[in-house]
Design an enzyme around this catalytic site. Sequence first.
Site, PDB file in Angstrom:
ATOM      1  N   SER A 122      52.705  20.730 -10.659  1.00 22.63           N
ATOM      2  CA  SER A 122      51.507  21.169 -11.436  1.00 22.63           C
ATOM      3  C   SER A 122      51.970  21.420 -12.988  1.00 22.63           C
ATOM      4  O   SER A 122      52.707  20.833 -13.747  1.00 22.63           O
ATOM      5  CB  SER A 122      50.744  22.317 -10.571  1.00 22.63           C
ATOM      6  OG  SER A 122      49.647  22.382 -11.225  1.00 22.63           O
ATOM      7  N   ARG A 126      39.285  32.757  -9.956  1.00 22.08           N
ATOM      8  CA  ARG A 126      40.199  32.387  -8.631  1.00 22.08           C
ATOM      9  C   ARG A 126      39.400  31.231  -7.837  1.00 22.08           C
ATOM     10  O   ARG A 126      39.960  30.352  -7.523  1.00 22.08           O
ATOM     11  CB  ARG A 126      40.852  33.433  -7.956  1.00 22.08           C
ATOM     12  CG  ARG A 126      41.547  32.961  -6.733  1.00 22.08           C
ATOM     13  CD  ARG A 126      42.752  31.994  -6.984  1.00 22.08           C
ATOM     14  NE  ARG A 126      43.726  31.808  -5.969  1.00 22.08           N
ATOM     15  CZ  ARG A 126      44.583  31.155  -6.355  1.00 22.08           C
ATOM     16  NH1 ARG A 126      44.845  30.481  -7.094  1.00 22.08           N
ATOM     17  NH2 ARG A 126      45.518  30.952  -4.994  1.00 22.08           N
ATOM     18  N   ASP A 148      44.645  14.075  -4.676  1.00 19.60           N
ATOM     19  CA  ASP A 148      44.632  15.210  -5.829  1.00 19.60           C
ATOM     20  C   ASP A 148      43.771  14.752  -6.929  1.00 19.60           C
ATOM     21  O   ASP A 148      44.127  13.988  -7.869  1.00 19.60           O
ATOM     22  CB  ASP A 148      46.005  15.621  -6.214  1.00 19.60           C
ATOM     23  CG  ASP A 148      46.360  16.318  -7.467  1.00 19.60           C
ATOM     24  OD1 ASP A 148      45.245  17.166  -7.826  1.00 19.60           O
ATOM     25  OD2 ASP A 148      47.538  16.680  -7.682  1.00 19.60           O
ATOM     26  N   HIS A 189      45.367  18.971  -4.512  1.00 22.71           N
ATOM     27  CA  HIS A 189      46.486  19.221  -5.669  1.00 22.71           C
ATOM     28  C   HIS A 189      47.512  20.469  -4.719  1.00 22.71           C
ATOM     29  O   HIS A 189      48.529  20.302  -5.056  1.00 22.71           O
ATOM     30  CB  HIS A 189      45.915  20.109  -6.564  1.00 22.71           C
ATOM     31  CG  HIS A 189      46.683  20.332  -7.635  1.00 22.71           C
ATOM     32  ND1 HIS A 189      47.358  19.425  -8.326  1.00 22.71           N
ATOM     33  CD2 HIS A 189      47.135  21.431  -8.063  1.00 22.71           C
ATOM     34  CE1 HIS A 189      48.286  19.845  -9.173  1.00 22.71           C
ATOM     35  NE2 HIS A 189      48.118  21.241  -9.162  1.00 22.71           N
ATOM     36  N   ASP A 190      46.814  21.049  -3.704  1.00 23.93           N
ATOM     37  CA  ASP A 190      47.956  21.987  -2.913  1.00 23.93           C
ATOM     38  C   ASP A 190      48.997  21.203  -2.281  1.00 23.93           C
ATOM     39  O   ASP A 190      49.857  21.978  -1.880  1.00 23.93           O
ATOM     40  CB  ASP A 190      46.998  22.952  -2.047  1.00 23.93           C
ATOM     41  CG  ASP A 190      46.639  24.416  -2.823  1.00 23.93           C
ATOM     42  OD1 ASP A 190      46.907  24.487  -3.822  1.00 23.93           O
ATOM     43  OD2 ASP A 190      45.826  25.003  -2.310  1.00 23.93           O
TER      44      ASP A 190
END
Length: 379
Positions: free
Chosen positions: A150, A220, A315, A348-349
């Site tokens: 990232s 967040r 992602d 993405h994680d």
Amino acid sequence: MSIGIVSPQIMHFPEPLPLKNGTALADYVLMYETYGTLNADKSNAVLVCHALNASHHVAGVYKDDPDNVGWWDNMVGPGKSLDTDKFFVIGVNNLGSCFGSTGPMHTNPATGKPYGASFPVVTVEDWVNAQARLADQLGIVQFAAVMGGSLGGMQALAWSIMYPDRLRHCVVIASTPKLSAQNIAFNDVARQAILTDPDYHGGDFYAHGVVPKNGLRVARMVGHITYLSDDDMAEKFGRDLRSGEYQFGYGVDFEIESYLRYQGDKFSTYFDANTYLLITKALDYFDPARDFGGDLRKALAGTKAQFLLASFTTDWRFSPERTREIVQALVSNKRRVSYAEIDAPHGHDAFLLDDARYMKLLREYYQRVWAEIAMEESV
């Protein structure tokens, strides 16, 4: 096997660091951790660059806080993909962070008060220059590899451009050559949540003894939505109701709402609001092709490293198409490039998780890096 108990270290830099915005940061510190043993010719060092809300604490645990496991502990350690029985791994906390390196929470020596919003806006390139100074102090002339996922992948890519002779391999995971307009938009929504929180006080909330928790919570929550894929979110939460029935109000009805609020609440207890603003701006500003008329091929023309790039099919924050742009630019420059597009459901994680193909890819790549080092040592 975990690397076990680790200890952070601090290095002080009295010499000012010139910043891309035209100012300089004087008298700063960097927090870092190391794992493994540096070999005699210092050729086995690997720098791991962190993403938005991570830090220098890449692997292992702290003696006084055994539940605080390094954010890439599944990747880094004895016998793991990045094997600390072979490599000397360094994790550095970036300037502007809230985890030890000089940032908005620290005292500005010029005023005797916390920097707050006056802390200079820093860039990926500023972080790389600071990391290079740390490497100098550790006597590391060239890294075996610089690696990140990232935002960390942006730093690794910047290393290959800015210091082409100082890394042999560049490992870029789930990253991008620049943010899309949609990504910048998400970041700005998150920043606005913080900036408009009454407890933000123009960035000087420390003096008021408060934290802009509502802004941090929303920031967040917005960010976390973008880190997950639609399929992953559907599988984990679907439309499940907490109580089994609609409550006909504006509280928590759905499990996904409960999860996001939990993540937001937790984040607001440990992350600094000014740091969040700084780091998302660094994300927005990263665009190495900008100085080359938008031509990424030209931006990467001076690179010398070998590259491994990896992306994940689900992602949508940093999509595989964006990684392929980097691959194409490198191939056109006749660089040695390996690329893997991994079919993983986690969005993405995924770069933080334990997909077996992903871990195998990194393990085999670092075995190749190690074989090069061992061959040179035997000569």
